[in-house]
Design an enzyme around this catalytic site. Structure first.
Site, PDB file in Angstrom:
ATOM      1  N   ASP A   1     -11.884 -11.123  -0.558  1.00  0.00           N
ATOM      2  CA  ASP A   1     -13.153 -11.309   0.156  1.00  0.00           C
ATOM      3  C   ASP A   1     -14.191 -10.450  -0.555  1.00  0.00           C
ATOM      4  OD1 ASP A   1     -12.470  -8.724   1.226  1.00  0.00           O
ATOM      5  OD2 ASP A   1     -11.756  -9.613   3.092  1.00  0.00           O
TER       6      ASP A   1
ATOM      7  N   ASN B   1       2.074  -5.182  -3.109  1.00  0.00           N
ATOM      8  CA  ASN B   1       0.683  -5.523  -2.786  1.00  0.00           C
ATOM      9  C   ASN B   1      -0.143  -4.262  -2.528  1.00  0.00           C
ATOM     10  OD1 ASN B   1      -1.113  -7.783  -2.097  1.00  0.00           O
ATOM     11  ND2 ASN B   1      -1.029  -7.048   0.032  1.00  0.00           N
TER      12      ASN B   1
ATOM     13  N   GLU C   1       0.795  -1.240   0.000  1.00  0.00           N
ATOM     14  CA  GLU C   1       0.000   0.000   0.000  1.00  0.00           C
ATOM     15  C   GLU C   1       0.827   1.291   0.000  1.00  0.00           C
ATOM     16  OE1 GLU C   1      -2.662  -0.465   3.320  1.00  0.00           O
ATOM     17  OE2 GLU C   1      -3.658  -2.185   2.430  1.00  0.00           O
TER      18      GLU C   1
ATOM     19  N   HIS D   1     -10.191  -6.731  -1.814  1.00  0.00           N
ATOM     20  CA  HIS D   1     -11.271  -6.612  -0.828  1.00  0.00           C
ATOM     21  C   HIS D   1     -12.377  -5.905  -1.600  1.00  0.00           C
ATOM     22  CE1 HIS D   1      -8.669  -7.827   2.420  1.00  0.00           C
ATOM     23  NE2 HIS D   1      -7.794  -6.895   2.096  1.00  0.00           N
TER      24      HIS D   1
HETATM   25  C1  GLA Z   1      -4.881  -4.710   4.264  1.00  0.00           C
HETATM   26  C2  GLA Z   1      -3.658  -5.453   4.756  1.00  0.00           C
HETATM   27  C3  GLA Z   1      -4.010  -6.722   5.456  1.00  0.00           C
HETATM   28  C4  GLA Z   1      -5.185  -6.535   6.387  1.00  0.00           C
HETATM   29  C5  GLA Z   1      -6.327  -5.922   5.632  1.00  0.00           C
HETATM   30  C6  GLA Z   1      -7.593  -5.718   6.431  1.00  0.00           C
HETATM   31  O1  GLA Z   1      -5.418  -5.264   3.170  1.00  0.00           O
HETATM   32  O2  GLA Z   1      -2.763  -5.759   3.718  1.00  0.00           O
HETATM   33  O3  GLA Z   1      -2.908  -7.177   6.174  1.00  0.00           O
HETATM   34  O4  GLA Z   1      -4.805  -5.748   7.471  1.00  0.00           O
HETATM   35  O5  GLA Z   1      -5.912  -4.669   5.196  1.00  0.00           O
HETATM   36  O6  GLA Z   1      -7.523  -6.010   7.724  1.00  0.00           O
END
Ligand code: GLA
Length: 361
Positions: A273, A206, A166, A242
């Site tokens: 998810d 990522n 991120e 997500h």
């Molecule tokens: C991000 C992080 C994960 C997790 C998710 C939600 O995606 O990469 O490690 O913390 O948030 O909890």
């Protein structure tokens, strides 16, 4: 279709009382399917798990349901990822000490069950120990020591890492973080140090929203390209995903995967998810919603398998086992059912969607 997948499909038809089942609201009975997802998946299929004491109910090690959780994980998946215990805050709690215990437990669990481990995550703007937040020494040396120690510790057991998590905002600009402020070239350095510590490991960048926001993905791909121009190793991109029942569209996701493959980078779905209660107005996962979720999971997995050539597939990881312990419920502050297993660790229709995609590909 292989003989194996034909057999699976037949078993599936049997288990769901016939392939002609028409009602969109009928939830398939998949409890009789004996194979787990790992047995039928053409790609590495992973899951994020809690391990620590602080993860209470979700902990593979300490929860009262640890045994059942372990059985489900070992049956259904062939890779594990630590949901939290490999993040800097937990694994590197003070400048001169590391806490390996919980992460080692996961690695041992994986060995016992012949599973791979994906490392998550070496550098992030969150889950930082206090000492890092207030660090006043040499940031380059500190980053190098942090990455070298962790990657070397697991060099024999961990085949792939999220090196940086991120680092970009949704508009594609660099995220302001302690790393960006104190060591502007930290992304390149982090990849370099990880590669030096374990030249065989696959190294991923990522991030979230990159399957649906092209500006953000373009910034990530430009960063990867510039690393390669400097001869710095980067294997691919982790698409957290997500996502929800509506967003992103399949066309957006396909385009994002295609662009990444065209850039010569592997595509890993790293934290999948699917939220079904986007507005918080649903009180339960009705049969209709369960069916929609099954279709959405199936569509996305099939899209991945059809769009990303085999040699570019970094695998698919689900962000949690059961709905009960998903971060989504805490984060959005209302009920949701984003994963493949329900509160009692029973397979949901969503599981069937993934199974169908794997066996029909
Ligand atoms: C991000 C992080 C994960 C997790 C998710 C939600 O995606 O990469 O490690 O913390 O948030 O909890």
């Amino acid at each position: 279709m292989t003989k194996h997948s034909l057999l699976s499909l037949l078993m599936l038809c049997f288990a769901t009382a016939g392939c002609n089942q028409k009602s969109p609201s009928a939830v398939p009975d998949n409890s009789q399917v004996s194979e787990g997802l790992a047995a039928v998946s053409p790609v590495t299929v992973g899951v994020a798990v809690g391990i620590g004491r602080f993860e209470s109910q979700a902990s593979l090690r300490y929860s009262p349901e640890a045994k059942a959780l372990q059985q489900t994980v070992a049956r259904e998946f062939n890779q594990v990822v630590a949901e939290n215990v490999m993040k800097p805050q937990y694994i590197h709690p003070s400048e001169n000490s590391y806490f390996w215990d919980d992460a080692d437990y996961l690695v041992d669990f994986a060995k016992q069950h012949d599973m791979a481990v994906h490392g998550h995550t070496l550098v992030w703007h969150q889950a930082l120990p206090d000492w890092m937040n207030t660090y006043s020494g040499n940031w380059d040396d500190m980053l190098k020591e942090h990455i070298t120690t962790i990657v070397s510790h697991y060099a024999a057991d961990i085949d792939s890492w999220d090196v940086v998590n991120e680092a970009f905002l949704d508009d594609g600009s660099p995220r302001q973080s302690i790393w960006q402020t104190n060591l502007p070239d930290y992304i390149a350095k982090a990849f370099n140090y990880a590669n030096q510590a374990d030249p065989d490991a696959e190294l991923y960048y990522n991030d979230y929203n990159i399957a649906g926001m092209s500006k953000k993905l373009d910034a990530v791909l430009a960063m990867a390209k510039s690393l390669r121009q400097r001869n710095i190793e980067i294997t691919g991109i982790g698409f957290q995903m997500h996502i929800d029942r509506y967003w992103p569209s399949l066309d957006n996701i396909r385009e994002a995967f295609q662009k990444t493959v065209a850039a010569g980078l592997k595509v890993r779905i790293s934290e999948l998810d699917i939220r079904m209660n986007v507005n918080g107005t649903e009180t339960e996962l009705s049969p209709e919603l369960a069916h929609l979720q099954q279709q959405r999971y199936q569509d996305i997995i099939l899209l991945y398998l059809n769009t990303v050539p085999e040699e570019y597939r970094g695998g698919i990881t689900f962000w949690g086992v059961s709905d009960k312990n998903s971060w989504v419920n805490y984060y959005y502050q209302h009920a949701d059912w984003p994963l493949l297993f329900d509160d009692k660790l029973q397979r949901k229709a969503a599981w069937q969607g993934v199974f169908n995609a794997f066996t029909s590909h």
